[in-house]
Design a protein around this motif. Sequence first.
Motif, PDB file in Angstrom:
ATOM      1  N   ILE A 628      -4.059  10.395   0.286  1.00 31.20           N
ATOM      2  CA  ILE A 628      -3.404   9.462  -0.625  1.00 31.20           C
ATOM      3  C   ILE A 628      -4.377   8.362  -1.056  1.00 31.20           C
ATOM      4  O   ILE A 628      -4.309   7.858  -2.177  1.00 31.20           O
ATOM      5  N   SER A 629      -5.324   8.010  -0.189  1.00 26.59           N
ATOM      6  CA  SER A 629      -6.363   7.050  -0.570  1.00 26.59           C
ATOM      7  C   SER A 629      -7.226   7.623  -1.685  1.00 26.59           C
ATOM      8  O   SER A 629      -7.546   6.934  -2.670  1.00 26.59           O
ATOM      9  N   LEU A 630      -7.593   8.887  -1.547  1.00 26.08           N
ATOM     10  CA  LEU A 630      -8.370   9.548  -2.601  1.00 26.08           C
ATOM     11  C   LEU A 630      -7.578   9.617  -3.897  1.00 26.08           C
ATOM     12  O   LEU A 630      -8.118   9.456  -5.000  1.00 26.08           O
ATOM     13  N   PHE A 631      -6.287   9.858  -3.754  1.00 27.45           N
ATOM     14  CA  PHE A 631      -5.404   9.936  -4.908  1.00 27.45           C
ATOM     15  C   PHE A 631      -5.377   8.585  -5.644  1.00 27.45           C
ATOM     16  O   PHE A 631      -5.477   8.523  -6.870  1.00 27.45           O
ATOM     17  N   MET A 632      -5.249   7.509  -4.875  1.00 24.89           N
ATOM     18  CA  MET A 632      -5.257   6.164  -5.470  1.00 24.89           C
ATOM     19  C   MET A 632      -6.627   5.862  -6.114  1.00 24.89           C
ATOM     20  O   MET A 632      -6.694   5.252  -7.182  1.00 24.89           O
ATOM     21  N   ALA A 633      -7.680   6.269  -5.451  1.00 24.90           N
ATOM     22  CA  ALA A 633      -9.016   6.036  -5.995  1.00 24.90           C
ATOM     23  C   ALA A 633      -9.186   6.778  -7.317  1.00 24.90           C
ATOM     24  O   ALA A 633      -9.782   6.257  -8.276  1.00 24.90           O
ATOM     25  N   TYR A 634      -8.644   7.987  -7.402  1.00 26.60           N
ATOM     26  CA  TYR A 634      -8.736   8.791  -8.624  1.00 26.60           C
ATOM     27  C   TYR A 634      -7.968   8.133  -9.763  1.00 26.60           C
ATOM     28  O   TYR A 634      -8.391   8.164 -10.920  1.00 26.60           O
ATOM     29  N   LEU A 635      -6.826   7.505  -9.414  1.00 33.10           N
ATOM     30  CA  LEU A 635      -5.995   6.886 -10.436  1.00 33.10           C
ATOM     31  C   LEU A 635      -6.556   5.554 -10.920  1.00 33.10           C
ATOM     32  O   LEU A 635      -6.558   5.257 -12.112  1.00 33.10           O
ATOM     33  N   PHE A 636      -7.015   4.721  -9.981  1.00 31.14           N
ATOM     34  CA  PHE A 636      -7.347   3.348 -10.329  1.00 31.14           C
ATOM     35  C   PHE A 636      -8.846   3.039 -10.313  1.00 31.14           C
ATOM     36  O   PHE A 636      -9.263   1.982 -10.761  1.00 31.14           O
ATOM     37  N   ARG A 637      -9.655   3.915  -9.750  1.00 30.00           N
ATOM     38  CA  ARG A 637     -11.105   3.751  -9.741  1.00 30.00           C
ATOM     39  C   ARG A 637     -11.517   2.395  -9.172  1.00 30.00           C
ATOM     40  O   ARG A 637     -12.430   1.742  -9.678  1.00 30.00           O
ATOM     41  N   LEU A 646      -2.568   0.527  -0.004  1.00 30.05           N
ATOM     42  CA  LEU A 646      -2.371   1.054   1.347  1.00 30.05           C
ATOM     43  C   LEU A 646      -1.750   0.031   2.295  1.00 30.05           C
ATOM     44  O   LEU A 646      -0.969   0.399   3.179  1.00 30.05           O
ATOM     45  N   VAL A 647      -2.083  -1.252   2.121  1.00 34.38           N
ATOM     46  CA  VAL A 647      -1.604  -2.280   3.065  1.00 34.38           C
ATOM     47  C   VAL A 647      -0.079  -2.273   3.195  1.00 34.38           C
ATOM     48  O   VAL A 647       0.450  -2.225   4.313  1.00 34.38           O
ATOM     49  N   PRO A 648       0.699  -2.328   2.084  1.00 41.76           N
ATOM     50  CA  PRO A 648       2.161  -2.349   2.238  1.00 41.76           C
ATOM     51  C   PRO A 648       2.752  -1.043   2.756  1.00 41.76           C
ATOM     52  O   PRO A 648       3.939  -0.999   3.071  1.00 41.76           O
ATOM     53  N   ASN A 649       1.947   0.003   2.853  1.00 39.46           N
ATOM     54  CA  ASN A 649       2.456   1.275   3.386  1.00 39.46           C
ATOM     55  C   ASN A 649       2.000   1.529   4.819  1.00 39.46           C
ATOM     56  O   ASN A 649       2.690   2.226   5.572  1.00 39.46           O
ATOM     57  N   LEU A 650       0.857   0.979   5.194  1.00 37.89           N
ATOM     58  CA  LEU A 650       0.403   1.111   6.581  1.00 37.89           C
ATOM     59  C   LEU A 650       1.085   0.097   7.490  1.00 37.89           C
ATOM     60  O   LEU A 650       1.370   0.389   8.660  1.00 37.89           O
ATOM     61  N   LEU A 651       1.365  -1.112   6.956  1.00 41.39           N
ATOM     62  CA  LEU A 651       2.018  -2.137   7.775  1.00 41.39           C
ATOM     63  C   LEU A 651       3.361  -1.656   8.340  1.00 41.39           C
ATOM     64  O   LEU A 651       3.627  -1.859   9.536  1.00 41.39           O
ATOM     65  N   SER A 682       7.067   6.624   1.584  1.00 38.29           N
ATOM     66  CA  SER A 682       7.034   5.192   1.266  1.00 38.29           C
ATOM     67  C   SER A 682       6.023   4.868   0.172  1.00 38.29           C
ATOM     68  O   SER A 682       6.214   3.922  -0.590  1.00 38.29           O
ATOM     69  N   VAL A 683       4.945   5.641   0.092  1.00 42.36           N
ATOM     70  CA  VAL A 683       3.927   5.373  -0.928  1.00 42.36           C
ATOM     71  C   VAL A 683       4.456   5.645  -2.337  1.00 42.36           C
ATOM     72  O   VAL A 683       3.867   5.193  -3.325  1.00 42.36           O
ATOM     73  N   ASP A 684       5.609   6.350  -2.440  1.00 38.99           N
ATOM     74  CA  ASP A 684       6.215   6.605  -3.756  1.00 38.99           C
ATOM     75  C   ASP A 684       6.542   5.307  -4.475  1.00 38.99           C
ATOM     76  O   ASP A 684       6.305   5.168  -5.684  1.00 38.99           O
ATOM     77  N   ASP A 685       7.137   4.343  -3.749  1.00 39.06           N
ATOM     78  CA  ASP A 685       7.488   3.069  -4.369  1.00 39.06           C
ATOM     79  C   ASP A 685       6.248   2.348  -4.876  1.00 39.06           C
ATOM     80  O   ASP A 685       6.268   1.709  -5.932  1.00 39.06           O
ATOM     81  N   PHE A 754      11.304  -1.032   6.127  1.00 33.03           N
ATOM     82  CA  PHE A 754      10.169  -1.961   6.165  1.00 33.03           C
ATOM     83  C   PHE A 754       9.258  -1.751   4.950  1.00 33.03           C
ATOM     84  O   PHE A 754       8.745  -2.711   4.379  1.00 33.03           O
ATOM     85  N   ALA A 755       9.080  -0.478   4.574  1.00 32.35           N
ATOM     86  CA  ALA A 755       8.201  -0.166   3.441  1.00 32.35           C
ATOM     87  C   ALA A 755       8.768  -0.722   2.137  1.00 32.35           C
ATOM     88  O   ALA A 755       8.015  -1.179   1.264  1.00 32.35           O
ATOM     89  N   MET A 756      10.092  -0.671   1.979  1.00 34.56           N
ATOM     90  CA  MET A 756      10.714  -1.219   0.767  1.00 34.56           C
ATOM     91  C   MET A 756      10.404  -2.710   0.637  1.00 34.56           C
ATOM     92  O   MET A 756       9.981  -3.181  -0.431  1.00 34.56           O
ATOM     93  N   LEU A 757      10.599  -3.453   1.717  1.00 35.45           N
ATOM     94  CA  LEU A 757      10.332  -4.896   1.689  1.00 35.45           C
ATOM     95  C   LEU A 757       8.850  -5.166   1.416  1.00 35.45           C
ATOM     96  O   LEU A 757       8.493  -6.077   0.659  1.00 35.45           O
ATOM     97  N   ALA A 758       7.982  -4.354   2.025  1.00 36.78           N
ATOM     98  CA  ALA A 758       6.544  -4.547   1.817  1.00 36.78           C
ATOM     99  C   ALA A 758       6.151  -4.273   0.374  1.00 36.78           C
ATOM    100  O   ALA A 758       5.348  -5.011  -0.218  1.00 36.78           O
ATOM    101  N   ASN A 759       6.725  -3.232  -0.234  1.00 38.15           N
ATOM    102  CA  ASN A 759       6.367  -2.883  -1.607  1.00 38.15           C
ATOM    103  C   ASN A 759       6.968  -3.840  -2.635  1.00 38.15           C
ATOM    104  O   ASN A 759       6.411  -4.037  -3.709  1.00 38.15           O
ATOM    105  N   LEU A 760       8.118  -4.436  -2.308  1.00 41.48           N
ATOM    106  CA  LEU A 760       8.762  -5.345  -3.250  1.00 41.48           C
ATOM    107  C   LEU A 760       8.267  -6.779  -3.131  1.00 41.48           C
ATOM    108  O   LEU A 760       8.392  -7.559  -4.082  1.00 41.48           O
TER     109      LEU A 760
END
Length: 798
Positions: A628-637, A646-651, A682-685, A754-760
Amino acid sequence: MVARLTKGFWPTVARLILRNRILILFGVAAFTVFLGLQWKNMQFSNTEANILPDDHPATIQYNTFKGIFGEEGNAIVLGIRDSTLFTPSKFNRWNKLSKQLEAFPEIDFVVSTDNLQVLVKDNDKQEFVMEAFIKSPPKTEEEVDTLKKHLFEELPFYDNIIYNPESGTIQTIAYLDKDIMNTSVRNEFILNDLADLVKNFEQETNLDVRVSGMPYIRTWNAKSIVDEIGIFIGAALLVTSIIFFFFFRSFRATIISMCVVIIGVMWAFGILGLFQYEITILTALIPPLIIVIGIPNCIFLINKYQQEVKKHGNQALSLQRVISKIGNATLMTNITTASGFATFIILDSDLLKEFGIVASINIVGIFILSLLIIPIIYSFMPLPKTKHLKHLNKKWIDMFVNWMERMVRHYRIGVYITSVIVLVLSIIGIYQIKITGSRIEDLPKNTHYFKDIRFFEEEFDGIMPMEIVVDTKRKNGATKPATLRRMDQLGEVIEETPELSKPVSLVNLIKYSKQAFYSGIPKYYQLPTSQENTFIMDVARKSSNDSDLLESFVDSTGQTARVTTFMRDVKIDRMEEIEEDVLQSISKFFPAERYSVFMTGKALLFLKGTKYLVKNLLLSLALAIGLISLFMAYLFRSFRMIIISLVPNLLPLVITAGLMGYLGVPIKPSTILVFSIAFGISVDDTIHFLAKYRQELTANRWQIKKSVYAALRETGVSMFYTSIVLFFGFSVFIISSFGGTKALGGLVSATLLFAMLANLILLPSLLLSLERSIANKQVLKKPQIDILPKEEDNIKDK
């Protein structure tokens, strides 16, 4: 270049879907019928889950053992602890039960008081012969008492095999035909024939018969899994439909969404049948998982459709924008969710590999169904009425969104301090987690077969076999006095271990032979001296009956012997201590240059399998994070955007792990699954939020603050809806009778909350805090693939 090629992809997809509605619906129906025809290939698991790979040393040793002595887990035990059993009528009825058992073709042979053999010496022929323990059915209580006294006081060979002298418990052991052990015939026999036999016996005698053994436990365990599939599907549909209706207040939207996920469930069963995978405790979770994961897709699509209708009232444009704007983001979120499950495919465990394959395929399948069915069905329907759009203006929703915005705008420092404090407390909790678990810990506690396991543990010190194989490296070496003494010394160590039963081996038979040689006097139940050994073994060699007994304890060459014991249900850490103690005794008593000795059996395989599984599941979690990190890197460079995402999903994962430590929930296969599954969902949000954020960033000319608040307001409601559905959807697994499934449901639900609160809250806060450096360095460069297409209608919307 990729961006240019894909720029018009989703508008093209939208046109294809909306222009070929009838054809697509027929295609979905035809494929559903095809998968429905595959249901006949579904089969429920009759085999024990193979956790360790075939080339693992423990598996190789176990297969070596089976090659010499055959299957060791084919015994069904029936026991009674009741003094009234020792009356003529009930005692004879108990013996009749063993005869009835032996008459079934599924039973290989039975060991019971009815056919018990007593080893005696024939002085005329100078050989050992076997005589029946019961020569004729007893007719008086005195005769029964005589038999009981003979068994309990004069036949120590059968101590802990047939009877427990302290409690007076008697057991019958029925050995199943090894050819039916992993077939449906075993299930049919245990659930029907054996159940009827026991029921009739209990009705006639008013005695409580306890039944157990590995085949029995596996059969009833499988039945419990099958019974729960329907309950899970019904509960998941009920819970998600109620929550969905509560949010949207539309029967139409609710029914459409339920139809989508029901078709998804049909596909899930069809794919299981297509691949001819067995329904196990994990694959049984896939249909309800598809319901829980599919509903958020419906929420995002329907919510966007209603928002577009509210804006301009143009149905065709609304449906086109639903597909083109939400389609790609939803695809990406489903791919990340599928990736969380797909990481199990790399593991050597067939159980997890099949679960990963079917789950990931079906997650992509439910996305395709949502994207096709929802826009097409709505295209045939009139525009939503004003009452159907009221949920978009609910006061409590506005209050919730305003609260989120206020927290992000004014209390970012407080958000960070709270996050750091929670992180530190969670890390402290993580250090309190133990890696443990037991063979029966996750079994349903209220079932009759679980209570019967505890009964046999109490009476006969366990039901999980543990074997020690002694290879003497020379023919007939197992019967040598030196080998027998070493085996006896090892047996004493095993007997002194509270969690292990009295061992059974060639030593017991030799002791019994000496007792028989001295006219059955119990005090001679001991190993013969060197002088006695010569003539006792000479008598034994002449005895054909004794040779039959030897087959159970040594191989045909007399080179390899086995020592069998049974282990109580103990935690893995204690199991490791027992293994270490026994291995130390083996190295002490059996010199490596003269003997090759190893431990095996179901108990040891469970220990090795659990440790192997935990190690590999941690690897799969790391792989999921990496993918998923590679996926994010591919999207956002951008490295910073990878960290921010990653922080709001690993926490939340760290918080859940910390709670496990504080609550005493151990790391075991059923709980370690939680992290890969929860992270992938959780990374979907995060993707939905960042997708809308990027669109707003482009429209607002890189004004980060304005873009963050706009993204929070538009996606916050859908993220809240989906998170609540996922929370309550996974909570349905708490109703399971299996401890592992309960833990999976409860922990995934908590993690997603917890992931919802972190992402919002945490995610927007991080974006705003890094506003200046991001704006200056333009780290949010145009990605290779547009998450949300930049169309002219973006400007029109503004």
